[in-house]
Design an enzyme around this catalytic site. Structure first.
Site, mmCIF file in Angstrom:
data_model
loop_
_atom_site.group_PDB
_atom_site.id
_atom_site.type_symbol
_atom_site.label_atom_id
_atom_site.label_comp_id
_atom_site.label_asym_id
_atom_site.label_seq_id
_atom_site.Cartn_x
_atom_site.Cartn_y
_atom_site.Cartn_z
ATOM 1 C CB CYS A 111 -0.961 -0.071 1.218
ATOM 2 S SG CYS A 111 -1.987 -1.375 1.328
ATOM 3 C CG HIS A 249 -3.326 3.435 2.399
ATOM 4 N ND1 HIS A 249 -3.870 3.132 1.390
ATOM 5 C CD2 HIS A 249 -3.178 2.348 3.490
ATOM 6 C CE1 HIS A 249 -3.928 1.791 1.239
ATOM 7 N NE2 HIS A 249 -3.772 1.176 2.616
ATOM 8 C CG ASN A 279 -6.751 -1.053 1.278
ATOM 9 O OD1 ASN A 279 -5.812 -0.345 0.246
ATOM 10 N ND2 ASN A 279 -5.968 -1.567 2.270
#
Ligand code: ACO
Length: 364
Positions: A111, A249, A279
């Site tokens: 990520c 994020h 996500n």
């Protein structure tokens, strides 16, 4: 002194939507559980290939900067997924774009892939080694998902974003950044049965399993992101009150709320789109940055704080001083080819493969 201004930005979110209700058709879950634990309502499912998404985002970013592909001298592509292990996806994007002057590197830090790329690209420009860098972040994570694991399958989606960095003498762009890795907890997010640590002769090989310790990741994520955010603000000599927008994020709305509380910023200064996309791993920050600009949430001269964490457990934070321009110089009409399937139709073979595999291994 060189700086690296963000002069272009773009995103590619696939058109096909997988809702929480869709997930309940093949998994023991509810819209209420997913919404209350994560804030996610729906996510996108890619119907083509990862490099197709990266290409659309890259073309938009180049158009926004009004640059030709041949102007770019480096492509950094943050992702843990790819079209193929060899060649790397950055080289496929280089070829499809016609960016023939660009070195092409994939960065696998999950990520944080985009933030790692932004940090590396900025510092290569500041050192004088490169002048025009395309930083891409994205993920085709649905391809690698174990659709029999409800605790992880509901969290993710597919998307890609990109920015263009250009050398400037003005003190704009990523003015402070810090990246790191909490590797003692690398067991907390693992994709298994793929790679040299897994026996090729095992029947499980290529059934990408997931080890996922959600609560462990949650705790460490909030701590690492808030500490890194504090450090970059201190490095830049900026207080949290001077920050105009946080573009973090997007893993989970509860993580975003905890982060906002810990760094002491009101929730209305935190950009949130996790409800729409879930996500998307390395895709979340460049997509959110692009949408912040589209929604006029970023003004000339603003301080934009960003922070991320991911498998590794990698982490990072950055403070961006935005330049004068918040609108694209030109527009690209690049988009993915049309899709005539629903998300459930796209995923059907994969869902069947994993549910059969799970039933087989549980019986054994
Ligand atoms: N639907 C319904 N119930 C579920 C689901 C689901 N999809 N998933 C788990 N449950 C159940 C569990 O089985 C458990 O049941 P039990 O109490 O009967 O045992 C119960 O819900 C609670 O499970 P927890 O894991 O304790 O739930 P928690 O509140 O911790 O939320 C979550 C889980 C959302 C994963 C949270 O821990 C989290 O967001 N962690 C951060 C993870 C993350 O976003 N990581 C991103 C990085 S990934 C990367 O870098 C590639």
């Amino acid at each position: 002194m060189h700086y690296a201004q963000i002069t272009g930005w773009g995103k590619c979110v696939p058109p096909t939507i997988l809702t929480n209700k869709d997930l309940t058709t093949f998994m023991d879950t509810t819209d209420e559980w997913i919404t209350s634990r994560t804030g996610i309502k729906e996510r996108r499912i890619c119907h083509c290939n990862f490099s197709d998404m990266a290409l659309v985002a890259a073309k938009q970013a180049l158009a926004a900067a009004n640059l030709k592909p041949t102007d770019i001298d480096l492509i950094l592509l943050g992702a843990l997924t790819n079209d193929s292990y060899c060649p790397n996806t950055a080289s496929l994007v280089q070829d499809a774009l016609g960016a023939t002057n660009a070195a092409s590197i994939d960065i696998n830090s999950a990520c944080t892939g985009f933030l790692y790329g932004l940090h590396i690209g900025t510092n290569l420009i500041r050192a004088g080694a490169h002048k025009k860098v395309l930083v891409i972040g994205g993920e085709f994570i649905s391809h690698y998902m174990d659709w029999s694991r409800r605790e992880v399958a509901v969290l993710f989606g597919d998307a890609c974003g990109a920015v263009v960095l250009e050398a400037t003498e003005e003190a704009v762009g990523l003015i402070a950044s810090k990246i790191g890795c909490d590797a003692e907890a690398n067991h907390a997010i693992e994709i298994t049965n793929l790679g040299s640590a897994f026996s090729k002769t095992s029947e499980d090989f290529l059934y990408n399993g997931w080890n996922f310790e959600g609560q462990e990741v949650f705790k460490r994520a909030v701590k690492a992101m808030s500490q890194a955010a504090g450090d970059v603000l201190a490095e830049a000599g900026i207080t949290i009150d001077q920050v105009n927008l946080v573009v973090p994020h997007q893993a989970n709305k509860r993580i975003l709320d905890a982060l906002a509380k810990r760094i002491g910023i009101p929730e209305d200064k935190v950009f949130v789109n996790v409800h729409k996309y879930g996500n998307t791993s390395a895709g979340t920050i460049p997509v959110a940055l692009t949408e912040s600009l589209e929604e006029n949430r970023i003004k000339p001269g603003d301080y934009v704080l960003t922070a991320s964490f991911g498998a590794g457990l990698t982490w990072g934070a950055g403070l961006i001083r935005w330049g004068e321009r918040t609108t694209p110089l030109t527009q690209s009409d690049a988009k993915l080819p049309p899709c005539n399937k629903t998300a459930l139709e796209i995923l059907a073979p994969s869902i069947q493969r994993y549910t059969q595999y799970r039933a087989r291994t549980e019986q054994a």
